[in-house]
Design a protein around this motif. Sequence first.
Motif, PDB file in Angstrom:
ATOM      1  N   PRO A 138       0.836  -1.217   0.000  1.00  0.00           N
ATOM      2  CA  PRO A 138       0.000   0.000   0.000  1.00  0.00           C
ATOM      3  C   PRO A 138       0.859   1.250   0.000  1.00  0.00           C
ATOM      4  O   PRO A 138       1.881   1.328   0.676  1.00  0.00           O
ATOM      5  N   ARG A 139       0.419   2.229  -0.756  1.00  0.00           N
ATOM      6  CA  ARG A 139       1.127   3.502  -0.869  1.00  0.00           C
ATOM      7  C   ARG A 139       0.108   4.593  -1.146  1.00  0.00           C
ATOM      8  O   ARG A 139      -1.028   4.300  -1.508  1.00  0.00           O
ATOM      9  N   PRO A 140       0.486   5.868  -1.019  1.00  0.00           N
ATOM     10  CA  PRO A 140      -0.479   6.945  -1.296  1.00  0.00           C
ATOM     11  C   PRO A 140      -0.938   6.933  -2.755  1.00  0.00           C
ATOM     12  O   PRO A 140      -0.332   6.307  -3.621  1.00  0.00           O
ATOM     13  N   GLN A 141      -2.029   7.657  -3.021  1.00  0.00           N
ATOM     14  CA  GLN A 141      -2.587   7.688  -4.368  1.00  0.00           C
ATOM     15  C   GLN A 141      -1.609   8.262  -5.377  1.00  0.00           C
ATOM     16  O   GLN A 141      -1.646   7.893  -6.552  1.00  0.00           O
ATOM     17  N   ARG A 142      -0.721   9.155  -4.962  1.00  0.00           N
ATOM     18  CA  ARG A 142       0.222   9.764  -5.902  1.00  0.00           C
ATOM     19  C   ARG A 142       1.248   8.766  -6.411  1.00  0.00           C
ATOM     20  O   ARG A 142       1.901   9.003  -7.426  1.00  0.00           O
ATOM     21  N   SER A 143       1.440   7.657  -5.691  1.00  0.00           N
ATOM     22  CA  SER A 143       2.331   6.552  -6.072  1.00  0.00           C
ATOM     23  C   SER A 143       3.807   6.872  -5.899  1.00  0.00           C
ATOM     24  O   SER A 143       4.621   5.949  -5.837  1.00  0.00           O
ATOM     25  N   ASP A 155       1.370  15.541 -32.435  1.00  0.00           N
ATOM     26  CA  ASP A 155       2.370  14.635 -31.871  1.00  0.00           C
ATOM     27  C   ASP A 155       2.543  14.820 -30.374  1.00  0.00           C
ATOM     28  O   ASP A 155       3.491  14.303 -29.789  1.00  0.00           O
ATOM     29  N   ARG A 156       1.622  15.550 -29.741  1.00  0.00           N
ATOM     30  CA  ARG A 156       1.759  15.827 -28.312  1.00  0.00           C
ATOM     31  C   ARG A 156       0.850  14.932 -27.483  1.00  0.00           C
ATOM     32  O   ARG A 156      -0.304  14.695 -27.845  1.00  0.00           O
ATOM     33  N   MET A 157       1.394  14.438 -26.399  1.00  0.00           N
ATOM     34  CA  MET A 157       0.674  13.612 -25.433  1.00  0.00           C
ATOM     35  C   MET A 157       0.716  14.309 -24.073  1.00  0.00           C
ATOM     36  O   MET A 157       1.796  14.590 -23.555  1.00  0.00           O
ATOM     37  N   VAL A 158      -0.445  14.554 -23.511  1.00  0.00           N
ATOM     38  CA  VAL A 158      -0.544  15.226 -22.207  1.00  0.00           C
ATOM     39  C   VAL A 158      -1.121  14.236 -21.202  1.00  0.00           C
ATOM     40  O   VAL A 158      -2.184  13.654 -21.434  1.00  0.00           O
ATOM     41  N   TRP A 159      -0.417  14.057 -20.114  1.00  0.00           N
ATOM     42  CA  TRP A 159      -0.846  13.156 -19.042  1.00  0.00           C
ATOM     43  C   TRP A 159      -1.346  14.016 -17.882  1.00  0.00           C
ATOM     44  O   TRP A 159      -0.617  14.855 -17.361  1.00  0.00           O
ATOM     45  N   ILE A 160      -2.590  13.809 -17.483  1.00  0.00           N
ATOM     46  CA  ILE A 160      -3.228  14.619 -16.447  1.00  0.00           C
ATOM     47  C   ILE A 160      -3.605  13.717 -15.280  1.00  0.00           C
ATOM     48  O   ILE A 160      -4.263  12.698 -15.469  1.00  0.00           O
ATOM     49  N   MET A 161      -3.193  14.098 -14.085  1.00  0.00           N
ATOM     50  CA  MET A 161      -3.489  13.320 -12.884  1.00  0.00           C
ATOM     51  C   MET A 161      -4.173  14.206 -11.851  1.00  0.00           C
ATOM     52  O   MET A 161      -3.732  15.323 -11.588  1.00  0.00           O
ATOM     53  N   ILE A 162      -5.273  13.701 -11.279  1.00  0.00           N
ATOM     54  CA  ILE A 162      -5.995  14.419 -10.230  1.00  0.00           C
ATOM     55  C   ILE A 162      -5.299  14.159  -8.895  1.00  0.00           C
ATOM     56  O   ILE A 162      -5.135  13.009  -8.487  1.00  0.00           O
TER      57      ILE A 162
END
Length: 1213
Positions: free
Chosen positions: A622-627, A679-686
């Motif tokens: 187990p670890r926090p949601q942020r990993s 050609d751009r990839m955007v990774w979005i994390m809540i």
Amino acid sequence: MVRMGPDVPLLNEYKQEFFWKRFPQTVLGGPRFKLGYCAPPYVYVNQAVLFLTPWLFGGIGTLLCQLQLLQELHGAVFSGMLMFGAAAGVQALALYAARRRGTVERLGAPNILVDEEEVEFTHCVSPETVRFIVPGKKFGLNVVLHTVLAGVLCGFGTWYVFLGRLTALYSSIGVSLVVFVLSWVTLCIAEYSLIVNTATETATFQAQDTYEIAPLTRPLYILMFISVDLADRFSGPFPELQLASQVLHVLFVFLPLLWALGILPPLDALLLWGMEQALVFGLGGSPMSSNLGLLLMFGVSAGVAVCNYFIPSTLGVVLFSISTGFLLSLDLGQVGTFCRRRAAFGSHGFHRGGSSPPALTSFGWNLGCRELLVYLSLLLVAVAEAGLLHHFFGSAQSQNLVTGPQALVSYLLLVLFCLCWALREIQGAYVFGGMFLNPLYPKGMSNVQTFMQRIKGLYTAAAIRRVLHLVSPFAMIAFLSMDQSLQLLHRVSLCVGFTRAFRVVWQSSEDALLQMVVVVLVRFAAGNTLPGWDDLGTGVQLLLVGLLIDRLTQFLAKLKFTLTVLVTSWTEKKQRRQSAGTLLALNASLFPILLAVVTLSALLSAPLLPLFTLPIFLVGFPRPQRSWPGPVGTACPCLDSVFYQQMSGSLASSLRMAFARGSLGSLAPGSHFLGRFQDRMVWIMILERGYGYCTVNIKGLELQETSCHTVEARRVDEVFEAAFERPERLGFTQGFNLHWANSLTPCAAIAVRVYSDARNVLSGIIDSHDNLKKIQEDFLKALVWMLLRHCVQKHKGFLWSNEEGPGIRGRKSQSSQLGQTTSNQPPEAVIVESNMSSLRFRQDSSSLTSFGDWSDEDDLFGPQPARRTVALVTAEAQPGHTTLQTGASLPGSVEMDSLFENMAVSALQPLQPLGLGIGMPAVDKGQNPEVFRESPGSLPHLNFSCPQSEVFNLPTGWRTAPLLPSCLLQLRALFPEDWFRFTLGRFGPIVPGDTTEDMTKALKEDEALKELHAQVALSCLISLGAESAFTSPSYVYRLYCGDIPWTEGLNWLSSSKELYQLTLRAFRFSFKLLFDQASLGPIESPEELFSTLEEYERDWYIGLVTEKGWHDSILQEKPFLFSLGHDLAMGTYTGRVLSLQEQLVQVGRLNGEGVRGQWANLSWELLYATNDDEERYSIQAHPFMLRNLTVQAADPPLGYPIYSSAPLHFPCL
């Protein structure tokens, strides 16, 4: 990355050997019984003796108690004292060996060819042997702490596993003996790890153990087990505690297995995970974007629950809970920003200079008076509502579930939930969990305007949903305020339950509404037939329902991820390994165990770890949601990072509206989204979610697509095309999501201001002789325009900045200064601009920077450094000289690679035998009256016929070019007199003062002014070596890059940086004119040419991608950018045009549990197995799991995103 087959080894041979030496050490707690070389037997014997020492001392204490010579407590203390003495002796021996090492060093160079350092053992207690077995501690405090803890652990462990205690628990001598023996194995492993040598744990959270926390992990887990047994011993007869003690004694035996499998988290991850779970499910909060924020929020929230327990009045509890719940659910990070802003305003007043960029003005982006007024109004309404309802209806002894006041609110909650869910569901491209296409979502995306017109109906529904979302907290507060269980608040469970309930109403309104609807439906369905359930109280019921919904959601997501890994390991040919059939058969035969693993990982809220991303599933710790343990915002920046930095602001604004409308579905912390544009990839994390705000992290993935990246990017495009480019009418089968098993589920398209990138091969344009001749004419016209505009600017007070590069605008207006970015860009992303070919500007930097190329292709024989011109060569040959005598190239010579540092042969300094200054061509050092070598003070004064001509006068030094007048006279016909008069007529009225038509006519007829500009323009032309014509594309490219070969007037031109910048910018403008005329047709009138040059100056940046001006112009959102490049691999010249425009960025939701599982495997594989092979199996392309993209998006050092924003706070009311 070269994409390899599915049967690439999971670990290479060296890593396999390394792993099988490390894993037994991890299982046993630190002893190294498997080495890569031969060692004397006493090395293994010493480790075995130290390993069994705790068992020996514990056995002595146990034996004395069994013989009734000592009581159990005294026997445990005796064993602990023996262990303390042994631990102190071991640490003293390690300290002695370390001091011997500091005074006596072994001679001899280390052998770099061996895989690991071989130790030369001399005898069983030699310093080398001691250092090998007991490396010692880094800090003196840890020596004392670990030694004391070793004695305490041995004493309590002896007490924990006394045979009498085990017999009393299990009533069986045989079971007690088995548990006794295996328990001491666990204790020996923990003691060895604590005091002798710490093993590398499979459950590794931090990349480095700076403060030696890892040795404490195993002992503290044992102390947790012992604490339960102590509670059972000294408390009253509680059957629950006795049962827990029996179970934990059995589980104690399996602790080495849990440690080896990495299921139990390290202490730092355990602390963060425990606080996060307690904050979210026990106190109604949200996961936080930083560890410090999590600690502070947990402490404050726990303090609120404690205060509620001691408040005597239920009305006071309700009002206090609502107030604190509302305040803690707001974006408290904005409070500090607001206070700092007010303090800065008070100290600086209305100071105008150096103002910061203007902030976004829409509601919620910044905490201001408007936001404070709205929040205060909402709080007052909520408090008044709760107080009145609780006062008049909360004290009723019984309420009718069908007709009572609370029942009416229950029906209202049901209606609100159905409406909110339906209105949110139709906002996305898919409905019902991404299984079916939404028929109401617009089809086709030809342009932004058409898309906005088609989606207006859904935006109306979204507005209604936002109103309902604003109303729902007040309905839930009414439901809670009238609840009967509030009368029993002074019980710990009810106090915590209602503290959480009143907090989660604001913190996560959608989740709270769902939980209350479930509780209401259970009440309506069961009535009063569930006495145990009713006794819990509404607050605890909501807590349990929230926990159940969360774990059920995780279970379904993990199950989908499991099935995806299982099925694609066989159906995808490129993923099918030789062992695929065997693994599938094992998973099928052991399906109950597989289901238990998935269930356990969901219950623990731990990632489901697919080992090497194969269908071998383990429960990650187990670890926090942020990993990740580090701060948010770390990245591996490069030149392309600026594109993501530019679009992050516009993307934030668009995401804010998408969040508010519900287009991206439910926004739970830990959710991941993927955006795609060109050609751009955007990774979005809540990261966080609260009332009216959402905190996210935006990452940008690399643009230089490898083969694996390309495969997954193509599948991402296919998934988005199936959702957004579908036909108008669909049947049932066509409406089904054919990519439902994919990790990516399309959600919506959002409009973002981004740069569209267009690249063209310039074959037929730059190599055309007609075009090369045209450049000379356009260059003179552009230079004349530049000189006259420069004069107007200086007259108006806009001085040219010598710090700017040749591609930057001549001036910066106040508005552009305000728009300049203030973010801290990494130094790798800022490239120095091209330098001039003169000693003065080449001493600090090489002309290599001027050959920056945007092409991703590498040359066949590696990168070729740019040739250095004569000024640089001479500067390196004579570093002490300040004045240099330079020679030109031989007429008709061909530049070829030489052995002299890849320089051009023609650029070498001519030989000077016998110390004579002989060079070619010869330079007359005497006083030649025909050459303009006068100092600026000796030049004749210009007599202008028009007083207004002084505005357009040029600096005196610009007239001192060392050129023969005959050269200028031969080129006099090239000067565009008509264009000069036309441009002068356009700039003349701009100058303040008397600008009548007669004055403008007098300016045009001023021959002295015309001759002045003609002399300077033609001198610049000769200094560039273009007096005849531009001879070749390579020469044009070198001039564009600022890498000007040596000419007779180059030193003069480079001596004035201001004139050099104007000349280089004029040449770049002329090449852009050539590019546009070849694409759009010739310019037919002077008016069109003048407006085109004005447009270049106002809306374009024309330069190189490696220049700082390119980077700054993108951040300042210059409308257009142009660059000339050279593809070394293809041997072609390329043009690149960036256009800032509003484009549709497609956004989809990723399976969060799939991402967490792959990140858990990445952490295990790199931090424990150290499998950093760039061609390893677990980083190969996987079209369903998006494995390569997921690895890229991990935080450094394990991942490598090229951009990562700091936590961004979005208002989403």
